[in-house]
Design a protein around this motif. Sequence first.
Motif, PDB file in Angstrom:
ATOM      1  N   TYR A   1      -5.957   6.695  -9.254  1.00  0.00           N
ATOM      2  CA  TYR A   1      -5.658   6.290  -7.882  1.00  0.00           C
ATOM      3  C   TYR A   1      -6.465   5.049  -7.499  1.00  0.00           C
ATOM      4  O   TYR A   1      -5.934   4.098  -6.927  1.00  0.00           O
ATOM      5  CB  TYR A   1      -5.936   7.430  -6.897  1.00  0.00           C
ATOM      6  N   GLU A   2      -7.752   5.068  -7.817  1.00  0.00           N
ATOM      7  CA  GLU A   2      -8.602   3.914  -7.497  1.00  0.00           C
ATOM      8  C   GLU A   2      -8.105   2.654  -8.207  1.00  0.00           C
ATOM      9  O   GLU A   2      -8.141   1.561  -7.642  1.00  0.00           O
ATOM     10  CB  GLU A   2     -10.052   4.203  -7.895  1.00  0.00           C
TER      11      GLU A   2
ATOM     12  N   SER B   1      -0.538   8.011  -9.914  1.00  0.00           N
ATOM     13  CA  SER B   1      -1.460   9.148 -10.016  1.00  0.00           C
ATOM     14  C   SER B   1      -0.779  10.459  -9.637  1.00  0.00           C
ATOM     15  O   SER B   1      -1.059  11.507 -10.225  1.00  0.00           O
ATOM     16  CB  SER B   1      -2.719   8.908  -9.189  1.00  0.00           C
ATOM     17  N   SER B   2       0.120  10.404  -8.670  1.00  0.00           N
ATOM     18  CA  SER B   2       0.850  11.606  -8.266  1.00  0.00           C
ATOM     19  C   SER B   2       1.734  12.125  -9.411  1.00  0.00           C
ATOM     20  O   SER B   2       1.773  13.330  -9.697  1.00  0.00           O
ATOM     21  CB  SER B   2       1.696  11.278  -7.037  1.00  0.00           C
TER      22      SER B   2
ATOM     23  N   VAL C   1      -7.034  11.806 -11.923  1.00  0.00           N
ATOM     24  CA  VAL C   1      -6.313  11.427 -10.704  1.00  0.00           C
ATOM     25  C   VAL C   1      -7.170  10.503  -9.836  1.00  0.00           C
ATOM     26  O   VAL C   1      -6.678   9.503  -9.306  1.00  0.00           O
ATOM     27  CB  VAL C   1      -5.872  12.692  -9.921  1.00  0.00           C
ATOM     28  N   ILE C   2      -8.453  10.806  -9.715  1.00  0.00           N
ATOM     29  CA  ILE C   2      -9.351   9.950  -8.921  1.00  0.00           C
ATOM     30  C   ILE C   2      -9.398   8.545  -9.537  1.00  0.00           C
ATOM     31  O   ILE C   2      -9.214   7.546  -8.842  1.00  0.00           O
ATOM     32  CB  ILE C   2     -10.782  10.551  -8.865  1.00  0.00           C
TER      33      ILE C   2
ATOM     34  N   PHE D   1     -10.253   1.260   2.931  1.00  0.00           N
ATOM     35  CA  PHE D   1     -10.493   0.912   1.527  1.00  0.00           C
ATOM     36  C   PHE D   1     -11.572  -0.176   1.514  1.00  0.00           C
ATOM     37  O   PHE D   1     -12.071  -0.585   2.553  1.00  0.00           O
ATOM     38  CB  PHE D   1      -9.215   0.368   0.867  1.00  0.00           C
TER      39      PHE D   1
ATOM     40  N   PHE E   1       0.806  -1.225   0.000  1.00  0.00           N
ATOM     41  CA  PHE E   1       0.000   0.000   0.000  1.00  0.00           C
ATOM     42  C   PHE E   1       0.842   1.279   0.000  1.00  0.00           C
ATOM     43  O   PHE E   1       0.332   2.361  -0.241  1.00  0.00           O
ATOM     44  CB  PHE E   1      -0.975   0.000   1.186  1.00  0.00           C
ATOM     45  N   THR E   2       2.144   1.139   0.287  1.00  0.00           N
ATOM     46  CA  THR E   2       2.983   2.343   0.246  1.00  0.00           C
ATOM     47  C   THR E   2       3.125   2.854  -1.187  1.00  0.00           C
ATOM     48  O   THR E   2       3.428   4.008  -1.412  1.00  0.00           O
ATOM     49  CB  THR E   2       4.399   2.074   0.810  1.00  0.00           C
ATOM     50  N   GLN E   3       2.894   1.958  -2.152  1.00  0.00           N
ATOM     51  CA  GLN E   3       3.057   2.351  -3.561  1.00  0.00           C
ATOM     52  C   GLN E   3       1.807   3.009  -4.149  1.00  0.00           C
ATOM     53  O   GLN E   3       1.892   3.670  -5.182  1.00  0.00           O
ATOM     54  CB  GLN E   3       3.380   1.124  -4.413  1.00  0.00           C
ATOM     55  N   ALA E   4       0.653   2.782  -3.509  1.00  0.00           N
ATOM     56  CA  ALA E   4      -0.594   3.303  -4.077  1.00  0.00           C
ATOM     57  C   ALA E   4      -0.538   4.828  -4.133  1.00  0.00           C
ATOM     58  O   ALA E   4      -0.285   5.477  -3.125  1.00  0.00           O
ATOM     59  CB  ALA E   4      -1.781   2.841  -3.240  1.00  0.00           C
ATOM     60  N   GLY E   5      -0.738   5.360  -5.305  1.00  0.00           N
ATOM     61  CA  GLY E   5      -0.723   6.811  -5.470  1.00  0.00           C
ATOM     62  C   GLY E   5       0.507   7.329  -6.198  1.00  0.00           C
ATOM     63  O   GLY E   5       0.561   8.493  -6.586  1.00  0.00           O
TER      64      GLY E   5
END
Lengths: 136, 112
Positions: free
Chosen positions: A44-45, A19-20, A40-41, A102, A12-16
């Motif tokens: 990210y999802e 998108s960032s 981005v939404i 989540f 989960f540290t990689q999520a985003g």
Amino acid sequence: MELDFSIEGGDFTQAGQASSRVKKVLKQLGVDAKCIKSIVIALYEAEVNVVAHAYKGQIHIQIDKDKIQTLITDEGPGIPDIAMAMTEGFSTASKKVREMGFGAGMGLPNIKKNTDELKIDSVVGQSTTVSMVNYF
Amino acid sequence: MKVSEIIDQLGLKVIAGEKGLDREISGAYVSDLLSDVMGNAREGQIWITLQVHQNVMAIASLKDLAAVILVKDLEANANTIQHSNEEQIPILSSSLSTFDIAGKLHALLADK
């Protein structure tokens, strides 16, 4: 312009990260702010879905003058019933994932709401492919 | 109203992201479901939550939120704090429950 990212399932540290990065690139390109917010939404999802459900995944992004195309391919359990998965509130996320906030069954509906074109293909027990297009 | 202005008035502690205290507040959003915040929070809002892991800051950054308030003295994870400092989006802490801090913040923002 093309961008590629790899995602490890469960990390989960990689999520985003994707998108960032995409948010920054689209800002630099001067894309409409509202359009960037939607992309981005959705992205990210999609990242979270790979982390929460798959073993690993790849994101391939192509940015053209008038649109951004995103292809997310994972190796994972697949989705047996895509229509069901699209239903608001439906989730197969683990207890751990739910405790993080989540897995509320809002991810795919969020993606649907924030993309102009969305196509999901899945082979149960093998992989899921999500293709998204947003026009600027 | 800036983030720095609500700290004293609401008795908040600054946990991280001090460099972002000048951010302007457009309102607030209360939720512990991350996809709800991702889909519905708006730029410049304060996010009140009990979630303390680093994905909170990923979302705060992607959504350009003004700050995050953690309720009931919950402690942010180390990587959440690091991410807050990097993104310069403050993490603030309240001893109050979500209901109580949201009520106070609502009154403060409505009053301005």
